[in-house]
Design a protein around this motif. Structure first.
Motif, PDB file in Angstrom:
ATOM      1  N   GLY A 159     -37.810  24.979 110.707  1.00 10.68           N
ATOM      2  CA  GLY A 159     -37.666  24.865 109.403  1.00 10.68           C
ATOM      3  C   GLY A 159     -36.450  25.835 108.737  1.00 10.68           C
ATOM      4  N   PRO A 160     -36.328  26.917 108.978  1.00 13.54           N
ATOM      5  CA  PRO A 160     -35.115  27.913 108.722  1.00 13.54           C
ATOM      6  C   PRO A 160     -33.803  27.134 109.022  1.00 13.54           C
ATOM      7  CG  PRO A 160     -36.940  29.147 109.305  1.00 13.54           C
ATOM      8  CD  PRO A 160     -37.369  27.805 109.648  1.00 13.54           C
ATOM      9  N   VAL A 161     -33.669  26.592 110.133  1.00 16.04           N
ATOM     10  CA  VAL A 161     -32.397  25.976 110.886  1.00 16.04           C
ATOM     11  C   VAL A 161     -31.962  25.047 109.908  1.00 16.04           C
ATOM     12  CG1 VAL A 161     -31.363  24.888 112.657  1.00 16.04           C
ATOM     13  CG2 VAL A 161     -32.734  27.009 113.231  1.00 16.04           C
ATOM     14  N   ARG A 162     -33.057  24.144 109.669  1.00 20.42           N
ATOM     15  CA  ARG A 162     -32.842  22.898 108.963  1.00 20.42           C
ATOM     16  C   ARG A 162     -32.466  23.343 107.349  1.00 20.42           C
ATOM     17  NH1 ARG A 162     -34.061  17.779 109.744  1.00 20.42           N
ATOM     18  NH2 ARG A 162     -35.323  18.468 111.614  1.00 20.42           N
ATOM     19  N   ALA A 163     -32.862  24.257 106.829  1.00 16.83           N
ATOM     20  CA  ALA A 163     -32.681  24.640 105.419  1.00 16.83           C
ATOM     21  C   ALA A 163     -31.122  25.214 105.480  1.00 16.83           C
ATOM     22  CB  ALA A 163     -33.555  25.714 104.995  1.00 16.83           C
ATOM     23  N   ILE A 164     -30.790  25.950 106.688  1.00 12.83           N
ATOM     24  CA  ILE A 164     -29.582  26.484 106.457  1.00 12.83           C
ATOM     25  C   ILE A 164     -28.439  25.316 106.705  1.00 12.83           C
ATOM     26  CG2 ILE A 164     -28.043  27.809 107.893  1.00 12.83           C
ATOM     27  CD1 ILE A 164     -30.516  29.621 108.865  1.00 12.83           C
ATOM     28  N   ALA A 165     -28.963  24.521 107.433  1.00 13.71           N
ATOM     29  CA  ALA A 165     -27.806  23.239 107.853  1.00 13.71           C
ATOM     30  C   ALA A 165     -27.671  22.525 106.452  1.00 13.71           C
ATOM     31  CB  ALA A 165     -28.419  22.141 108.775  1.00 13.71           C
ATOM     32  N   ASP A 166     -28.741  22.407 105.813  1.00 18.25           N
ATOM     33  CA  ASP A 166     -28.710  21.506 104.380  1.00 18.25           C
ATOM     34  C   ASP A 166     -27.588  22.487 103.417  1.00 18.25           C
ATOM     35  OD1 ASP A 166     -30.050  19.031 104.581  1.00 18.25           O
ATOM     36  OD2 ASP A 166     -31.976  20.097 104.654  1.00 18.25           O
ATOM     37  N   GLY A 167     -27.944  23.757 103.512  1.00 22.63           N
ATOM     38  CA  GLY A 167     -27.210  24.635 102.591  1.00 22.63           C
ATOM     39  C   GLY A 167     -25.801  24.569 102.901  1.00 22.63           C
ATOM     40  N   LEU A 168     -25.385  24.449 104.192  1.00 23.83           N
ATOM     41  CA  LEU A 168     -24.093  24.561 104.299  1.00 23.83           C
ATOM     42  C   LEU A 168     -23.460  23.151 104.161  1.00 23.83           C
ATOM     43  CD1 LEU A 168     -24.250  26.369 107.956  1.00 23.83           C
ATOM     44  CD2 LEU A 168     -23.099  27.450 105.807  1.00 23.83           C
ATOM     45  N   LEU A 169     -24.045  22.085 104.078  1.00 24.09           N
ATOM     46  CA  LEU A 169     -23.573  20.807 103.748  1.00 24.09           C
ATOM     47  C   LEU A 169     -23.455  20.632 102.479  1.00 24.09           C
ATOM     48  CD1 LEU A 169     -24.970  18.450 106.759  1.00 24.09           C
ATOM     49  CD2 LEU A 169     -22.588  19.607 106.462  1.00 24.09           C
ATOM     50  N   ASP A 170     -24.416  21.276 101.812  1.00 26.20           N
ATOM     51  CA  ASP A 170     -24.449  21.186 100.356  1.00 26.20           C
ATOM     52  C   ASP A 170     -23.063  21.798  99.751  1.00 26.20           C
ATOM     53  OD1 ASP A 170     -26.760  20.021  99.927  1.00 26.20           O
ATOM     54  OD2 ASP A 170     -28.030  22.124  99.575  1.00 26.20           O
ATOM     55  N   ALA A 171     -22.542  22.736 100.106  1.00 28.50           N
ATOM     56  CA  ALA A 171     -21.543  23.492  99.773  1.00 28.50           C
ATOM     57  C   ALA A 171     -20.076  22.699 100.121  1.00 28.50           C
ATOM     58  CB  ALA A 171     -21.341  24.852 100.585  1.00 28.50           C
ATOM     59  N   VAL A 172     -20.063  21.871 101.082  1.00 25.71           N
ATOM     60  CA  VAL A 172     -18.881  21.302 101.564  1.00 25.71           C
ATOM     61  C   VAL A 172     -18.835  19.797 101.084  1.00 25.71           C
ATOM     62  CG1 VAL A 172     -18.398  22.550 103.274  1.00 25.71           C
ATOM     63  CG2 VAL A 172     -19.834  20.463 103.735  1.00 25.71           C
ATOM     64  N   GLU A 173     -20.196  18.961 100.624  1.00 24.82           N
ATOM     65  CA  GLU A 173     -20.420  17.615 100.253  1.00 24.82           C
ATOM     66  C   GLU A 173     -19.330  17.237  99.422  1.00 24.82           C
ATOM     67  OE1 GLU A 173     -23.728  14.210  99.695  1.00 24.82           O
ATOM     68  OE2 GLU A 173     -24.251  16.279  99.632  1.00 24.82           O
ATOM     69  N   PRO A 174     -19.056  17.940  98.065  1.00 27.36           N
ATOM     70  CA  PRO A 174     -18.500  17.502  96.861  1.00 27.36           C
ATOM     71  C   PRO A 174     -17.021  17.196  97.309  1.00 27.36           C
ATOM     72  CG  PRO A 174     -19.836  19.225  96.326  1.00 27.36           C
ATOM     73  CD  PRO A 174     -20.000  19.257  97.527  1.00 27.36           C
ATOM     74  N   GLY A 175     -16.449  17.957  98.227  1.00 26.80           N
ATOM     75  CA  GLY A 175     -14.962  17.860  98.733  1.00 26.80           C
ATOM     76  C   GLY A 175     -14.645  16.753  99.539  1.00 26.80           C
ATOM     77  N   GLY A 176     -15.579  16.017 100.190  1.00 25.41           N
ATOM     78  CA  GLY A 176     -15.409  14.634 100.930  1.00 25.41           C
ATOM     79  C   GLY A 176     -14.889  14.825 102.259  1.00 25.41           C
ATOM     80  N   ARG A 177     -14.552  16.244 102.550  1.00 31.12           N
ATOM     81  CA  ARG A 177     -13.823  16.345 103.949  1.00 31.12           C
ATOM     82  C   ARG A 177     -14.055  17.953 104.480  1.00 31.12           C
ATOM     83  NH1 ARG A 177      -9.393  14.104 101.594  1.00 31.12           N
ATOM     84  NH2 ARG A 177      -8.792  13.056 103.530  1.00 31.12           N
ATOM     85  N   THR A 178     -13.838  18.351 105.456  1.00 32.36           N
ATOM     86  CA  THR A 178     -14.145  19.517 105.998  1.00 32.36           C
ATOM     87  C   THR A 178     -13.743  19.800 107.407  1.00 32.36           C
ATOM     88  OG1 THR A 178     -15.388  21.586 105.924  1.00 32.36           O
ATOM     89  CG2 THR A 178     -16.215  19.663 106.616  1.00 32.36           C
ATOM     90  N   ASP A 179     -13.330  20.941 107.910  1.00 30.69           N
ATOM     91  CA  ASP A 179     -13.321  21.206 109.372  1.00 30.69           C
ATOM     92  C   ASP A 179     -14.658  21.681 109.614  1.00 30.69           C
ATOM     93  OD1 ASP A 179     -12.822  22.366 111.643  1.00 30.69           O
ATOM     94  OD2 ASP A 179     -11.517  23.899 111.455  1.00 30.69           O
ATOM     95  N   LEU A 180     -15.206  20.872 110.355  1.00 36.93           N
ATOM     96  CA  LEU A 180     -16.681  20.902 110.709  1.00 36.93           C
ATOM     97  C   LEU A 180     -16.947  22.202 111.440  1.00 36.93           C
ATOM     98  CD1 LEU A 180     -18.831  19.141 109.974  1.00 36.93           C
ATOM     99  CD2 LEU A 180     -18.921  18.293 112.305  1.00 36.93           C
ATOM    100  N   LEU A 181     -15.894  22.616 112.232  1.00 36.68           N
ATOM    101  CA  LEU A 181     -16.307  23.784 113.261  1.00 36.68           C
ATOM    102  C   LEU A 181     -16.295  25.025 112.164  1.00 36.68           C
ATOM    103  CD1 LEU A 181     -14.260  23.312 116.293  1.00 36.68           C
ATOM    104  CD2 LEU A 181     -16.587  23.020 116.093  1.00 36.68           C
TER     105      LEU A 181
END
Length: 412
Positions: free
Chosen positions: A117-139
């Motif tokens: 559960g915590p891993v999924r929540a962390i992953a969602d939070g990290l993608l929330d932060a970059v989603e508006p930009g439309g691009r990112t360095d995934l690493l």
């Protein structure tokens, strides 16, 4: 043309293992099961390439992990202080048996399961932060941050210490060749930090792995002073601190590269990407198959024979450095038909990406779980995920020790 001497060939092979690892390993594997090369530390080493030989050596007690069994002048790996170096990667039985037995009591499947559960929540939070930009360095923003946050949660690293913690880990695992002092400073800082954190967990235990390890040590009986062992049953203070450090090493870098390597493999294969989006079992199979096909650790940790040992018809002298190539073994056609093909439906049993025998990676279930959840969250969020640079521009880290991309620019 002048013949190439053995030393020059060993150096040439070492360079090729960085620039074209799988092609070089395939040629070496078919030429001979064992080769003399220049190791990552610049010293001579023996490279073992075939699956049967690598698997046997991984479980052979004649191949020691203890650096004290290296011949003088034959090994010059990075030196750590005792408080970080007294870990399972430098131990043989009976110390290894004693320490691993105690660690297993704290590093249980139940603890890994509780992290889903915590891993999924962390992953969602990290993608929330970059989603508006439309691009990112995934690493940089995702694969490189998720495992470190999970490790901090696992060990109970306080929030206020995490920025410093991240900078120390970066300095250790991606050293700046122009500023080598940063790595030494990071070692000193981490030694001081983990020593203090252990005492804090003893005074104020919490629901985390480090508190459990402290409890295990105390339950087994107090050990001697200054990191010395006491009655031989429990963990010394150096061993306890080193275990915390080992969790960082084992839980961070391989997970980063496993996520990155799997994303790239799927983006290179649109049909496979479509399949795993709708098949959770297929996603887990993809992570496991990429681990075999292009895993984060091409080599097992170095070993030192405690006597002269014959491997594949070659006698390796006592005390010399032996490198067991997991990457070569995992693409050995003697064990895996069409080994260079990424095939989710193949029989992968027996692949050696996470080791074999008593030194099989304790963090393997955690790394697989993190990678599967990271990919599931990413692919569900971004249906049009694609590379943001031409494929030919991607670069791999110039390392014989680890297999991972320098960056992975994507857009959606």
């Amino acid at each position: 043309m002048q013949p190439i001497d053995a030393a020059s060939r060993a150096e040439s092979v070492a360079e090729s293992l960085v620039t074209d690892p799988h092609g070089t390993l395939a040629a070496l594997r078919e030429e001979s099961p064992v080769h003399r090369i220049t190791g990552p530390d610049g010293r001579p080493a023996w490279l073992v390439t075939r699956h049967g030989d690598v698997r046997s050596a991984l479980a052979d007690p004649r191949f020691s992990l203890d650096k004290r069994n290296a011949l003088p002048g034959h090994y010059s790996g990075f030196s750590l202080p005792p408080a970080l170096d007294a870990n399972l990667l430098n131990m043989d039985p009976p110390d290894h048996t004693r320490v691993r037995r105690l660690v297993v009591r704290a590093f249980t499947p139940g603890r890994v399961e509780k992290l889903r559960g915590p891993v999924r929540a962390i992953a969602d939070g990290l993608l929330d932060a970059v989603e508006p930009g439309g691009r990112t360095d995934l690493l940089t923003t995702y694969a490189g941050r998720l495992p470190l946050i999970v490790i901090c949660e696992l060990l109970g690293v306080p929030e206020e210490d995490r920025p410093d913690f991240r900078s120390w880990v970066d300095a250790l695992l991606t050293p700046d060749p122009e500023r080598p002092h940063l790595m030494k400073e990071a070692v000193v800082a981490m030694t001081r930090f983990f020593t203090g954190l252990v005492e804090r967990k003893r005074a104020e235990p919490a629901d985390d792995l480090l508190s459990d390890l402290v409890r295990v040590r105390d339950d087994e009986g107090e050990d001697g002073k200054d990191g010395e062992e006491g009655d031989g049953r429990g963990l010394s203070r150096d061993e306890l601190t080193s275990l915390a450090f080992l969790v960082v090493l084992a839980g961070y870098e391989p997970t980063v590269h496993l996520i990155g390597n799997t994303v790239l493999a799927l983006l290179d294969r649109p049909a496979l990407l479509r399949r795993v989006r709708t098949d959770p079992d297929g996603l887990a199979a993809a992570v496991d198959e990429v681990n075999r096909w292009d895993g984060p650790y091409p080599m097992a940790i170095r070993r030192f024979p405690v006597e002269d040992v014959e491997i594949g018809g070659v006698t390796v002298p006592k005390g010399e450095t032996v490198l067991l190539s997991l990457a070569a073994a995992n693409r050995d056609p003697r064990r895996f038909p069409e080994p260079d093909r990424l095939d989710l439906d193949r029989d992968r049993s027996g692949h050696l990406a996470m080791g074999h025998g008593i030194h099989h990676c304790l963090a393997a279930p955690l790394a697989r779980m993190e990678a599967v959840i990271a990919l599931e969250v990413l692919l569900n969020r971004f249906e049009k995920l694609e590379l943001d640079v031409p494929r030919a521009e991607l670069r791999w880290r110039p390392s014989m020790r680890a297999r991972g991309l320098i960056s992975l620019p994507v857009r959606w």
